[in-house]
Design an enzyme around this catalytic site. Structure first.
Site, PDB file in Angstrom:
ATOM      1  N   CYS A  19      25.441  48.410  48.060  1.00 34.51           N
ATOM      2  CA  CYS A  19      25.530  49.619  47.243  1.00 34.51           C
ATOM      3  C   CYS A  19      26.598  50.532  47.837  1.00 34.51           C
ATOM      4  O   CYS A  19      27.155  50.252  48.905  1.00 34.51           O
ATOM      5  CB  CYS A  19      24.192  50.347  47.182  1.00 34.51           C
ATOM      6  SG  CYS A  19      23.624  50.987  48.764  1.00 34.51           S
ATOM      7  N   CYS A  22      25.977  51.676  51.316  1.00 33.39           N
ATOM      8  CA  CYS A  22      26.370  50.683  52.325  1.00 33.39           C
ATOM      9  C   CYS A  22      27.845  50.849  52.683  1.00 33.39           C
ATOM     10  O   CYS A  22      28.224  50.781  53.855  1.00 33.39           O
ATOM     11  CB  CYS A  22      26.134  49.266  51.804  1.00 33.39           C
ATOM     12  SG  CYS A  22      24.411  48.834  51.558  1.00 33.39           S
ATOM     13  N   ASP A 431      51.385  44.907  26.233  1.00 36.40           N
ATOM     14  CA  ASP A 431      52.535  44.022  26.443  1.00 36.40           C
ATOM     15  C   ASP A 431      52.899  43.365  25.110  1.00 36.40           C
ATOM     16  O   ASP A 431      52.070  43.297  24.195  1.00 36.40           O
ATOM     17  CB  ASP A 431      52.166  42.964  27.489  1.00 36.40           C
ATOM     18  CG  ASP A 431      53.288  41.978  27.728  1.00 36.40           C
ATOM     19  OD1 ASP A 431      54.428  42.418  27.928  1.00 36.40           O
ATOM     20  OD2 ASP A 431      53.023  40.758  27.694  1.00 36.40           O
ATOM     21  N   ASP A 631      49.173  39.671  29.324  1.00 37.38           N
ATOM     22  CA  ASP A 631      48.770  38.275  29.488  1.00 37.38           C
ATOM     23  C   ASP A 631      49.567  37.543  30.565  1.00 37.38           C
ATOM     24  O   ASP A 631      49.305  36.377  30.835  1.00 37.38           O
ATOM     25  CB  ASP A 631      48.934  37.518  28.165  1.00 37.38           C
ATOM     26  CG  ASP A 631      50.396  37.216  27.857  1.00 37.38           C
ATOM     27  OD1 ASP A 631      51.244  38.103  28.096  1.00 37.38           O
ATOM     28  OD2 ASP A 631      50.691  36.096  27.401  1.00 37.38           O
ATOM     29  N   ASP A 635      52.486  41.341  34.351  1.00 34.44           N
ATOM     30  CA  ASP A 635      51.621  42.472  34.004  1.00 34.44           C
ATOM     31  C   ASP A 635      50.588  42.767  35.089  1.00 34.44           C
ATOM     32  O   ASP A 635      49.876  43.770  34.992  1.00 34.44           O
ATOM     33  CB  ASP A 635      50.875  42.180  32.690  1.00 34.44           C
ATOM     34  CG  ASP A 635      51.810  41.931  31.521  1.00 34.44           C
ATOM     35  OD1 ASP A 635      52.812  42.661  31.412  1.00 34.44           O
ATOM     36  OD2 ASP A 635      51.551  41.010  30.740  1.00 34.44           O
TER      37      ASP A 635
END
Length: 742
Positions: A19, A22, A431, A631, A635
Site C-alpha cells: 500500500c 508501505c 497519433d 501505437d 509514442d
C-alpha cells in the site's frame, strides 16, 4: 576511489510493498541511510529513485536497510537482470497471494454460514477456532507481520488495523470458548466471533490480490525496450573480414555490417550500400526510409531490405534507443499515482479507530468494575465494525467490475489511476499512423496521362507490377498490391536497374520505363495530369510517376487511409468536453489533410519522440489533464508522461506495455466509450467510499455502546455481520457498472 562530492542517481526495483503507507515506510528507511541525499518511492511502479554519495554508502547497504524494514530492494549488476528478478518475485508473490485467497474463502464461507446461522454441534466452537486459526496463520500472516512492524515503527497502517481487530476478535472468542461462564454469570451472552476474523482476512486479501495484479505489467515496457537492442553485431575488421562481437564491445568509429532483417546495433552513419530501414520506433511511420551513403541510422531500427555498412557515432547508453529507455523509465518512476482516497485517509483513520476503541474501554471501566465485560465487548466491537473491509473494497471492487465491463467492449484497463484520470481528461493527443489511420500505406488513386490509349493501359500496369515486385522502395509494395487487385499479371523486365534516391529504370517488351517520384512527370503536356499530381502532393500523399520511352504515362497516389470510425469518434469526444489534437511525426501536409478529414482543428506535425513528450509536459504545466493515444515505439515517451496513456491494439508491444489503457482492435469508436466507462466507475467508487464512511460514522458509536442505557448493545457478532453487510453493499453497488452502456 569515489569522489566524496560525487552524487549518483539510479532507479531500483522494490518488492513487498502492499500500500502507499508501505511506500512511505520504505522512503523513510532509505532517507535515513547515511549518504542518501534524495529518495522517491513509487508504489505504482514498485521502484525507488535514489540519489546517493558512493563514498558514504552503496546500493547494497541501502538494500540491507530496506530488507530490515520488511521489504526488498533489488540490486543487480545489470538493469535487465534487475527487471527480470523483479518480475520473477512479483509473479511468485501473486501466485502465493492467489492461493491464500482461495484457501481463505474455502474455509471462511462454511465458517460464516455455521456461525451466523447458529448451527451447533458437538465441539463446534473448538472446530471454529481451528478453522479461523488456519485462515489467520496461513492466509493472514502477512497482515500480522507487516501490521505489527508498522506499529513498532509508530506508523500504523491498514494492515495494523486488520491485525489488531482480528487478533482481538479471535482472542475474545477463544476466551468465551474456554471460559464462557465468566460472561454468562453477568448476564452477558458468551458469543464467539471467529467468522468475523476470518471474513476480514478473506475480504481484504481479495482486494490486495486485485491491486497486485493491476500493477504487475509495469516493468514490461522497460524490458521490451531493452530487447530492441541486439546482443551482437557484425564488426568489419581491418583486413576486410567480419566477426560477431557483443554490442558492449563496439566503440565509436567501428564499421559494422548490417544485413536484411537485422536490427541496427548503434547510432551511426551509412558508409556504403543502400537499404530500406523501418524507423517506426522513432517516427511512427510504417513506410520504410531509404538509406544511402551519408545518411544517419539509429539503434533498434530494422533493416527491411538491402545491406549497409554503418560507422558507429554513438554507442551504449548514448544511443537514441537508450535515451528513450531512460525517458520512459524516469517518466514512469516520477509520475506519482493518484493517491486513492482510502490510502490518504488511512493515516488518520487507523490510529483514530484504535484511540476510539481504547477510549471506549476506559469510559466503561470508569463507570465501575462491574462494567469490565461490557467495556471489553464494546472495545472489540469498535475494532471489528471499523475494520476497513468496505473501505478496502470500495476502489478495487469497482475497478474490477469496470475493467471487466471494459474488456467485454474491447477496452483493456490496467489500473484505477487510469480510470480516475480519464474521467478528468480535457485534452487528448492522438497519433496519426496506426491510431487515427489504418497504419498501412495503400494505393488510393491512379491518374493516366491523356497521351496513353485505353488499349495499352493494362500492358503498362503489367510492366510496372513486374518492376515494382523487384524493388525495395518503401512505396513499391503498396503499388504492387494495388495493381494486383486489378487482376493484372506481372511481366518481368528484361533489363532492370535500381538507382537509390532516383527510382527504377527498366526495359519490358522493348519499352523503357522510368519509375520514380512526381518529378518524372514534370515534362508532361497534360495539364489535368499535372494538376492531379499537385493535388495529391498538397494532401500529403506519396506520389510515384511513370514514363514510357520518356513520355509521362501514369501516376499513383499512395496514402495511409483514415479509420472508418474516426470522424464519429472525434465528434463524440468533443461532445464529452475533450479537445483532440493530432500529434504526429509525419509531414505537415499529410497531417493537416488527415486532421481535416477527421474534424481535428489542432495539428502538431514533424515531431520526434522528445518533441511529443515536450508537448505533453507543456499542456500539463498549463493545468490540463492530458491523455495520449498512440501505437508506436515513438509514442512511448509521450505515453509514459501523459496522465492517461492509451495504446491502440495491433500497435507495438512497447506502446501497449507503457499504456494504462489498450483499445483492442484499434477501434477509435471505443475511445468515447472508455471515457464514459471511466466517469461511471469514478462515480461508483465515490459512492462506495461515501457509504463505507457513513457506515463507520453510524456503526462506531453504536459499537461503543452509546445506546446501552436504552437497552441496545451492538455485540461483536452483529458488528461482524454489519461489517460483512457493508462489504456486500459495496460489491452490489459496484456490479451496477455491468449495466453501463458504452
Amino acid at each position: 576511489m569515489a569522489n566524496k562530492n560525487e552524487i549518483r542517481h539510479e532507479i531500483f526495483p522494490v518488492t513487498g510493498m502492499m500500500c502507499a503507507v508501505c511506500a512511505g515506510t520504505v522512503k523513510k528507511t532509505i532517507s535515513e541511510c547515511t549518504g542518501v541525499t534524495d529518495v522517491d518511492v513509487n508504489f505504482a511502479t514498485n521502484s525507488a529513485t535514489i540519489d546517493w554519495n558512493p563514498s558514504l554508502t552503496s546500493p547494497a547497504r541501502i538494500a540491507e536497510a530496506v530488507k530490515d524494514a520488511g521489504y526488498e530492494m533489488i540490486v543487480s549488476e545489470s538493469e535487465a537482470k534487475a527487471v527480470e528478478e523483479k518480475e520473477r518475485q512479483e509473479e511468485q508473490a501473486y501466485r502465493t497471494m492467489k492461493l491464500k485467497v482461495i484457501v481463505a474463502w474455502i474455509i471462511t464461507i462454511p465458517l460464516c454460514i455455521l456461525c451466523m446461522l447458529h448451527i451447533h454441534f458437538p465441539a463446534d466452537n473448538w472446530i471454529f477456532m481451528a478453522m479461523t486459526l488456519a485462515v489467520m496463520a496461513y492466509c493472514g500472516e502477512g497482515f500480522y507481520r507487516r501490521g505489527i512492524k508498522a506499529l513498532i515503527a509508530k506508523a500504523p497502517n491498514m494492515d495494523s488495523l486488520v491485525a489488531i481487530s482480528t487478533i482481538v476478535s479471535f482472542l475474545f472468542s477463544v476466551f468465551n470458548t474456554i471460559a464462557p461462564e465468566v460472561l454468562t454469570s453477568r448476564a452477558i451472552s458468551a458469543d464467539v466471533y471467529y467468522e468475523g476474523a476470518a471474513m476480514i482476512i478473506a475480504f481484504v486479501l481479495t482486494g490486495k490480490m486485485m491491486e497486485m495484479r493491476s500493477r504487475h505489467s509495469t516493468g514490461l515496457a522497460i524490458r521490451a525496450l531493452m530487447d530492441l537492442q541486439p546482443d551482437e553485431a557484425l564488426l568489419e575488421l581491418a583486413n576486410g573480414n567480419t566477426r560477431r562481437v557483443p554490442v558492449s564491445e563496439i566503440k565509436v568509429g567501428d564499421i559494422l555490417v548490417v544485413r536484411q532483417g537485422d536490427k541496427i546495433p548503434v547510432d551511426g552513419i551509412v558508409e556504403a550500400g543502400n537499404a530500406t530501414v523501418d524507423e517506426s520506433m522513432l517516427t511512427g511511420e510504417s513506410i520504410g526510409i531509404e538509406k544511402t551513403r551519408g545518411d544517419k541510422v539509429s539503434a533498434g531500427t530494422i533493416l527491411n531490405a538491402g545491406s549497409i555498412k554503418v560507422k558507429a557515432t554513438k554507442v551504449g547508453t548514448d544511443t537514441e534507443l537508450s535515451r528513450i529507455i531512460r525517458a520512459v523509465k524516469e517518466a514512469q518512476g516520477s509520475k506519482a499515482p493518484v493517491q486513492k482516497l482510502v490510502d490518504r485517509v488511512a493515516a488518520i483513520f487507523v490510529p483514530t479507530v484504535m484511540v476510539i476503541s481504547l477510549i471506549t474501554f476506559c469510559v466503561w471501566m470508569a463507570m465501575g468494575r462491574g462494567y469490565l465485560p461490557i467495556a471489553f465487548v464494546c472495545a472489540v466491537s469498535v475494532l471489528v465494525i471499523a475494520c476497513p473491509c468496505a473501505l478496502g473494497l470500495a476502489t478495487p471492487m469497482a475497478v474490477m467490475v469496470g475493467i471487466g465491463r471494459g474488456a467485454r467492449s474491447g477496452i483493456l484497463i490496467k489500473d484505477a489511476t487510469a480510470l480516475e484520470l480519464l474521467a478528468k481528461t480535457d485534452t487528448l493527443l492522438i497519433d496519426k499512423t496506426g491510431t487515427l489511420t489504418l497504419g498501412k500505406p495503400r494505393m488510393t488513386d491512379i491518374c493516366w496521362s491523356s497521351d496513353v490509349e485505353e488499349s495499352g493501359k493494362n500492358a503498362i500496369l503489367a510492366a510496372i507490377y513486374g518492376a515494382e515486385k523487384e524493388s525495395i522502395h518503401p512505396l513499391a509494395a503498396a503499388i504492387s498490391e494495388g495493381i494486383e487487385k486489378l487482376k493484372i499479371t506481372p511481366i518481368a523486365p528484361s533489363e532492370y536497374e535500381y538507382i537509390a534516391g532516383v527510382g527504377i529504370s527498366c526495359v519490358t517488351d522493348g519499352m523503357k520505363y522510368n519509375i520514380g517520384s512526381s518529378s518524372v512527370a514534370d515534362n508532361s503536356c497534360d495539364p489535368q495530369f499535372l494538376k492531379k499530381i499537385d493535388l495529391w502532393l498538397e494532401q500529403g500523399a506519396g506520389v510515384v510517376a511513370v514514363s514510357v520511352d520518356g513520355v509521362p504515362a501514369v501516376a499513383f497516389a499512395v496514402m495511409d487511409e483514415i479509420r472508418p470510425d474516426a470522424i464519429s469518434a472525434i465528434k463524440e469526444l468533443n461532445n464529452l468536453g475533450i479537445d483532440v489534437e493530432l500529434l504526429t511525426g509525419d509531414r505537415e501536409a499529410t497531417a493537416q489533410h488527415i486532421a481535416d478529414l477527421a474534424g481535428i482543428h489542432t495539428v502538431t506535425a514533424e515531431t520526434l519522440p522528445q518533441m511529443k513528450q515536450d508537448r505533453v509536459e507543456d499542456l500539463q504545466r498549463k493545468g490540463h489533464v492530458v491523455a495520449m493515444a498512440g501505437d508506436g515505439i515513438n509514442d512511448s515517451q509521450a505515453l509514459a508522461t501523459a496522465d492517461v496513456s492509451i495504446a491502440m491494439g495491433g500497435g507495438s508491444d512497447i506502446a501497449i506495455d507503457v499504456a494504462k489503457i489498450t483499445i483492442v482492435g484499434g477501434k477509435l469508436s471505443s475511445l468515447p466509450g472508455a471515457v464514459k466507462l471511466s466517469k461511471a466507475t469514478l462515480r461508483i467508487i465515490r459512492e462506495n467510499l461515501f457509504w463505507a464512511f457513513i457506515y463507520n460514522v453510524i456503526g462506531i458509536p453504536l459499537a461503543a455502546g452509546v445506546l446501552y442505557k436504552a437497552g441496545f448493545l451492538l455485540s461483536p457478532m452483529f458488528a461482524s455481520a454489519a461489517m460483512a453487510l457493508s462489504s456486500l453493499c459495496v460489491v452490489a453497488n459496484s456490479l451496477r457498472l455491468n449495466r453501463i452502456r458504452n
